[in-house]
Design an enzyme around this catalytic site. Structure first.
Site, short mmCIF file in Angstrom:
data_model
loop_
_atom_site.label_atom_id
_atom_site.label_comp_id
_atom_site.label_asym_id
_atom_site.label_seq_id
_atom_site.Cartn_x
_atom_site.Cartn_y
_atom_site.Cartn_z
N HIS A 169 5.29 5.91 5.49
CA HIS A 169 5.12 5.95 6.95
C HIS A 169 6.44 6.28 7.64
O HIS A 169 7.49 6.41 7.01
CB HIS A 169 4.55 4.63 7.48
CG HIS A 169 5.39 3.41 7.23
ND1 HIS A 169 6.65 3.23 7.79
CD2 HIS A 169 5.15 2.28 6.51
CE1 HIS A 169 7.13 2.06 7.43
NE2 HIS A 169 6.26 1.48 6.63
N CYS A 171 7.01 -0.95 1.91
CA CYS A 171 6.56 0.44 1.97
C CYS A 171 7.73 1.41 1.77
O CYS A 171 8.87 1.00 1.58
CB CYS A 171 5.88 0.70 3.32
SG CYS A 171 4.43 -0.34 3.62
#
Length: 270
Positions: free
Chosen positions: A155, A163
Protein backbone atom coordinates in the site's frame (compact mmCIF):
# COMPACT_ATOMS: atom_id res chain seq x y z
CA UNK A 1 -35.62 7.84 24.65
CA UNK A 2 -32.65 5.52 25.11
CA UNK A 3 -33.96 3.11 22.46
CA UNK A 4 -34.48 6.03 20.06
CA UNK A 5 -30.87 7.13 20.51
CA UNK A 6 -29.65 3.57 19.94
CA UNK A 7 -31.76 3.26 16.79
CA UNK A 8 -30.47 6.59 15.50
CA UNK A 9 -26.89 5.47 16.12
CA UNK A 10 -27.38 2.18 14.30
CA UNK A 11 -29.11 3.94 11.40
CA UNK A 12 -26.25 6.40 11.12
CA UNK A 13 -23.70 3.56 11.08
CA UNK A 14 -25.70 1.79 8.37
CA UNK A 15 -25.90 4.92 6.21
CA UNK A 16 -22.15 5.58 6.53
CA UNK A 17 -21.43 1.98 5.53
CA UNK A 18 -23.83 2.29 2.59
CA UNK A 19 -22.13 5.42 1.33
CA UNK A 20 -18.67 3.80 1.61
CA UNK A 21 -19.74 0.71 -0.27
CA UNK A 22 -21.58 2.63 -2.97
CA UNK A 23 -18.46 4.61 -3.87
CA UNK A 24 -16.69 1.46 -5.07
CA UNK A 25 -17.63 -0.81 -7.94
CA UNK A 26 -17.53 -4.40 -6.64
CA UNK A 27 -15.90 -7.24 -8.51
CA UNK A 28 -18.34 -8.26 -11.22
CA UNK A 29 -17.94 -10.91 -13.93
CA UNK A 30 -14.34 -11.46 -12.86
CA UNK A 31 -13.39 -7.79 -13.23
CA UNK A 32 -11.39 -6.17 -10.43
CA UNK A 33 -13.16 -3.63 -8.21
CA UNK A 34 -12.61 0.06 -8.85
CA UNK A 35 -13.62 3.49 -7.58
CA UNK A 36 -13.48 7.07 -8.80
CA UNK A 37 -10.44 7.61 -6.60
CA UNK A 38 -8.62 4.59 -8.01
CA UNK A 39 -9.51 5.57 -11.58
CA UNK A 40 -8.08 9.05 -11.03
CA UNK A 41 -4.83 7.68 -9.61
CA UNK A 42 -4.49 5.10 -12.40
CA UNK A 43 -5.18 7.71 -15.09
CA UNK A 44 -2.45 9.88 -13.61
CA UNK A 45 0.02 6.99 -13.62
CA UNK A 46 -0.88 5.58 -17.03
CA UNK A 47 1.09 7.95 -19.33
CA UNK A 48 4.39 7.46 -17.51
CA UNK A 49 3.91 3.71 -17.13
CA UNK A 50 3.04 3.26 -20.80
CA UNK A 51 6.07 5.36 -21.79
CA UNK A 52 8.39 3.27 -19.59
CA UNK A 53 6.91 -0.01 -20.84
CA UNK A 54 7.20 1.07 -24.47
CA UNK A 55 10.89 1.88 -23.98
CA UNK A 56 11.40 -1.78 -23.04
CA UNK A 57 9.20 -3.22 -25.78
CA UNK A 58 6.49 -4.11 -23.25
CA UNK A 59 2.76 -3.47 -23.22
CA UNK A 60 0.36 -2.45 -20.45
CA UNK A 61 -2.05 -5.31 -19.73
CA UNK A 62 0.45 -8.13 -20.18
CA UNK A 63 0.72 -10.57 -17.24
CA UNK A 64 2.78 -9.31 -14.31
CA UNK A 65 4.80 -10.92 -11.53
CA UNK A 66 6.32 -9.29 -8.44
CA UNK A 67 9.23 -10.10 -6.14
CA UNK A 68 9.98 -8.45 -2.82
CA UNK A 69 13.39 -8.41 -1.12
CA UNK A 70 13.09 -7.29 2.47
CA UNK A 71 16.73 -6.64 3.37
CA UNK A 72 17.37 -4.34 0.40
CA UNK A 73 13.82 -2.88 0.55
CA UNK A 74 13.08 -3.52 -3.11
CA UNK A 75 10.00 -4.59 -5.05
CA UNK A 76 10.54 -5.87 -8.58
CA UNK A 77 7.86 -5.91 -11.26
CA UNK A 78 8.28 -8.35 -14.10
CA UNK A 79 6.15 -8.22 -17.26
CA UNK A 80 5.64 -11.03 -19.73
CA UNK A 81 7.31 -10.43 -23.09
CA UNK A 82 7.71 -12.99 -25.87
CA UNK A 83 6.49 -15.80 -23.63
CA UNK A 84 8.80 -15.13 -20.68
CA UNK A 85 8.96 -12.60 -17.86
CA UNK A 86 11.39 -9.71 -18.13
CA UNK A 87 12.23 -7.17 -15.46
CA UNK A 88 10.29 -3.97 -15.98
CA UNK A 89 11.18 -1.90 -12.94
CA UNK A 90 12.58 -2.08 -9.41
CA UNK A 91 10.72 0.05 -6.88
CA UNK A 92 12.05 1.15 -3.49
CA UNK A 93 9.98 -0.06 -0.53
CA UNK A 94 9.44 2.90 1.75
CA UNK A 95 8.88 0.80 4.91
CA UNK A 96 8.20 -2.74 6.07
CA UNK A 97 7.83 -4.18 9.56
CA UNK A 98 10.18 -6.38 11.54
CA UNK A 99 13.26 -8.03 10.14
CA UNK A 100 14.18 -10.99 7.93
CA UNK A 101 12.30 -14.21 8.66
CA UNK A 102 8.64 -15.26 8.26
CA UNK A 103 5.64 -13.73 9.97
CA UNK A 104 4.61 -16.01 12.85
CA UNK A 105 1.47 -14.62 14.50
CA UNK A 106 -1.09 -11.85 14.51
CA UNK A 107 0.30 -8.66 15.95
CA UNK A 108 4.01 -9.55 15.79
CA UNK A 109 4.60 -6.53 13.50
CA UNK A 110 6.53 -8.79 11.16
CA UNK A 111 6.20 -8.85 7.37
CA UNK A 112 5.89 -12.37 5.88
CA UNK A 113 8.12 -14.33 3.52
CA UNK A 114 6.95 -16.91 1.04
CA UNK A 115 4.97 -17.40 -2.16
CA UNK A 116 1.68 -15.55 -2.47
CA UNK A 117 -0.99 -14.72 -5.04
CA UNK A 118 -3.19 -11.73 -5.73
CA UNK A 119 -6.55 -12.07 -7.49
CA UNK A 120 -8.72 -9.20 -8.68
CA UNK A 121 -10.82 -9.22 -5.53
CA UNK A 122 -7.74 -8.49 -3.44
CA UNK A 123 -7.33 -5.02 -4.93
CA UNK A 124 -8.64 -2.28 -2.64
CA UNK A 125 -9.69 0.88 -4.52
CA UNK A 126 -10.94 2.52 -1.29
CA UNK A 127 -7.81 2.00 0.78
CA UNK A 128 -7.08 4.39 3.65
CA UNK A 129 -3.46 4.04 2.53
CA UNK A 130 -3.91 5.62 -0.93
CA UNK A 131 -4.30 2.32 -2.86
CA UNK A 132 -3.53 -1.23 -1.79
CA UNK A 133 -3.71 -4.92 -2.57
CA UNK A 134 -3.66 -7.90 -0.22
CA UNK A 135 -0.79 -10.29 -1.03
CA UNK A 136 -2.69 -13.35 0.23
CA UNK A 137 -1.06 -14.11 3.60
CA UNK A 138 -1.51 -16.66 5.14
CA UNK A 139 -1.11 -19.20 2.36
CA UNK A 140 -1.33 -22.98 2.75
CA UNK A 141 2.26 -23.34 4.02
CA UNK A 142 1.70 -20.59 6.59
CA UNK A 143 -1.45 -22.29 7.83
CA UNK A 144 0.24 -25.69 8.03
CA UNK A 145 2.86 -24.05 10.25
CA UNK A 146 0.19 -22.39 12.43
CA UNK A 147 1.16 -18.89 11.35
CA UNK A 148 -1.63 -16.42 12.00
CA UNK A 149 -2.61 -12.91 10.99
CA UNK A 150 -3.86 -11.41 7.77
CA UNK A 151 -4.51 -8.25 5.76
CA UNK A 152 -0.88 -8.02 4.66
CA UNK A 153 -0.88 -5.36 2.01
CA UNK A 154 1.27 -3.56 -0.48
CA UNK A 155 0.00 0.00 0.00
CA UNK A 156 0.92 3.68 -0.06
CA UNK A 157 1.55 6.33 2.61
CA UNK A 158 4.92 4.93 3.74
CA UNK A 159 3.59 3.56 7.07
CA UNK A 160 3.91 -0.14 7.91
CA UNK A 161 2.34 -2.37 10.56
CA UNK A 162 3.30 -5.68 9.00
CA UNK A 163 2.71 -4.55 5.41
CA UNK A 164 4.94 -3.36 2.59
CA UNK A 165 4.49 0.40 2.28
CA UNK A 166 5.36 2.25 -0.91
CA UNK A 167 5.32 5.89 -1.93
CA UNK A 168 1.95 6.99 -3.30
CA UNK A 169 3.18 7.45 -6.88
CA UNK A 170 4.82 4.01 -6.78
CA UNK A 171 1.71 2.21 -5.50
CA UNK A 172 -0.37 3.91 -8.21
CA UNK A 173 1.88 2.32 -10.83
CA UNK A 174 1.77 -1.10 -9.19
CA UNK A 175 -2.00 -0.96 -8.87
CA UNK A 176 -2.36 0.09 -12.52
CA UNK A 177 -0.12 -2.73 -13.76
CA UNK A 178 -2.07 -5.35 -11.79
CA UNK A 179 -5.49 -3.90 -12.60
CA UNK A 180 -4.80 -3.77 -16.35
CA UNK A 181 -3.39 -7.31 -16.35
CA UNK A 182 -6.63 -8.54 -14.75
CA UNK A 183 -8.70 -6.65 -17.32
CA UNK A 184 -6.73 -8.39 -20.10
CA UNK A 185 -7.35 -11.86 -18.67
CA UNK A 186 -4.68 -12.65 -16.07
CA UNK A 187 -6.53 -14.48 -13.30
CA UNK A 188 -4.02 -13.81 -10.52
CA UNK A 189 -0.47 -12.61 -10.22
CA UNK A 190 2.22 -13.97 -7.96
CA UNK A 191 4.12 -12.08 -5.27
CA UNK A 192 7.26 -13.86 -4.01
CA UNK A 193 8.68 -12.42 -0.79
CA UNK A 194 12.30 -13.17 0.12
CA UNK A 195 14.53 -12.02 2.99
CA UNK A 196 17.28 -11.14 0.49
CA UNK A 197 18.44 -12.22 -2.95
CA UNK A 198 18.95 -15.96 -2.61
CA UNK A 199 22.48 -16.07 -4.01
CA UNK A 200 25.10 -18.57 -2.87
CA UNK A 201 26.99 -15.82 -1.04
CA UNK A 202 23.91 -14.63 0.83
CA UNK A 203 22.89 -18.18 1.72
CA UNK A 204 26.39 -18.90 3.03
CA UNK A 205 26.39 -15.64 4.99
CA UNK A 206 23.14 -16.65 6.73
CA UNK A 207 23.76 -20.39 7.12
CA UNK A 208 23.67 -20.20 10.94
CA UNK A 209 20.32 -18.43 11.11
CA UNK A 210 17.39 -20.12 12.80
CA UNK A 211 15.62 -19.73 9.45
CA UNK A 212 18.34 -21.34 7.31
CA UNK A 213 16.24 -24.41 6.45
CA UNK A 214 13.20 -22.28 5.64
CA UNK A 215 15.29 -20.07 3.39
CA UNK A 216 16.74 -23.10 1.60
CA UNK A 217 13.17 -24.03 0.73
CA UNK A 218 12.49 -20.50 -0.57
CA UNK A 219 15.70 -20.64 -2.59
CA UNK A 220 14.33 -23.54 -4.68
CA UNK A 221 11.52 -21.34 -6.00
CA UNK A 222 13.85 -18.38 -6.44
CA UNK A 223 16.32 -20.37 -8.53
CA UNK A 224 13.63 -21.99 -10.67
CA UNK A 225 12.37 -18.56 -11.72
CA UNK A 226 15.93 -17.33 -12.29
CA UNK A 227 16.58 -20.27 -14.62
CA UNK A 228 13.28 -20.36 -16.50
CA UNK A 229 11.93 -16.78 -16.32
CA UNK A 230 8.56 -18.44 -15.79
CA UNK A 231 6.68 -18.26 -12.50
CA UNK A 232 6.85 -21.80 -11.09
CA UNK A 233 3.80 -23.69 -9.92
CA UNK A 234 3.98 -23.87 -6.13
CA UNK A 235 2.13 -26.22 -3.78
CA UNK A 236 2.16 -26.91 -0.06
CA UNK A 237 3.35 -30.31 1.11
CA UNK A 238 4.19 -31.20 4.69
CA UNK A 239 4.56 -27.59 5.75
CA UNK A 240 7.00 -26.79 2.94
CA UNK A 241 6.84 -25.43 -0.58
CA UNK A 242 7.09 -27.84 -3.52
CA UNK A 243 7.83 -26.45 -6.98
CA UNK A 244 7.49 -27.55 -10.56
CA UNK A 245 8.07 -25.87 -13.89
CA UNK A 246 5.23 -24.38 -15.88
CA UNK A 247 4.74 -26.66 -18.91
CA UNK A 248 4.19 -23.75 -21.31
CA UNK A 249 3.69 -19.97 -21.21
CA UNK A 250 0.26 -19.01 -19.92
CA UNK A 251 -1.56 -15.98 -18.58
CA UNK A 252 -2.12 -17.22 -15.05
CA UNK A 253 -0.41 -19.66 -12.76
CA UNK A 254 -2.19 -21.58 -10.01
CA UNK A 255 -0.05 -20.82 -6.97
CA UNK A 256 -0.21 -22.48 -3.56
CA UNK A 257 -2.80 -25.12 -2.88
CA UNK A 258 -5.17 -22.67 -1.20
CA UNK A 259 -8.67 -21.29 -1.62
CA UNK A 260 -8.54 -17.82 -3.15
CA UNK A 261 -11.47 -15.67 -2.12
CA UNK A 262 -12.75 -13.64 -5.07
CA UNK A 263 -16.13 -12.73 -3.67
CA UNK A 264 -17.62 -9.40 -4.71
CA UNK A 265 -16.30 -7.39 -1.80
CA UNK A 266 -13.77 -4.72 -1.06
CA UNK A 267 -11.08 -5.30 1.60
CA UNK A 268 -11.34 -3.36 4.85
CA UNK A 269 -9.45 -0.43 6.28
CA UNK A 270 -6.20 -1.12 4.45
Amino acid sequence: MRSSILFGSLLGTFLVSLVSLSSAQPMLDGLPPTSSKAETFMNNARPRVERQLSAKGMRLGEPVFMRIFKQSKQLEVWVRKNGKFELFKTYPICAYSGTVGPKMFEGDLQSPEGFYTVSGGQLNPLSNYHLSFDIGYPNAVDRENSRTGGAIMVHGKCISQGCFAMGNLQVEELYLLGHQAFLQGQKQFSVHVFPFRMTKDNMQRNKNSNWADFWENLREGYELFEQERQVPIVKAEGGKYVFRKVPQPQNSVVMINQRIDIQDKTPGRF
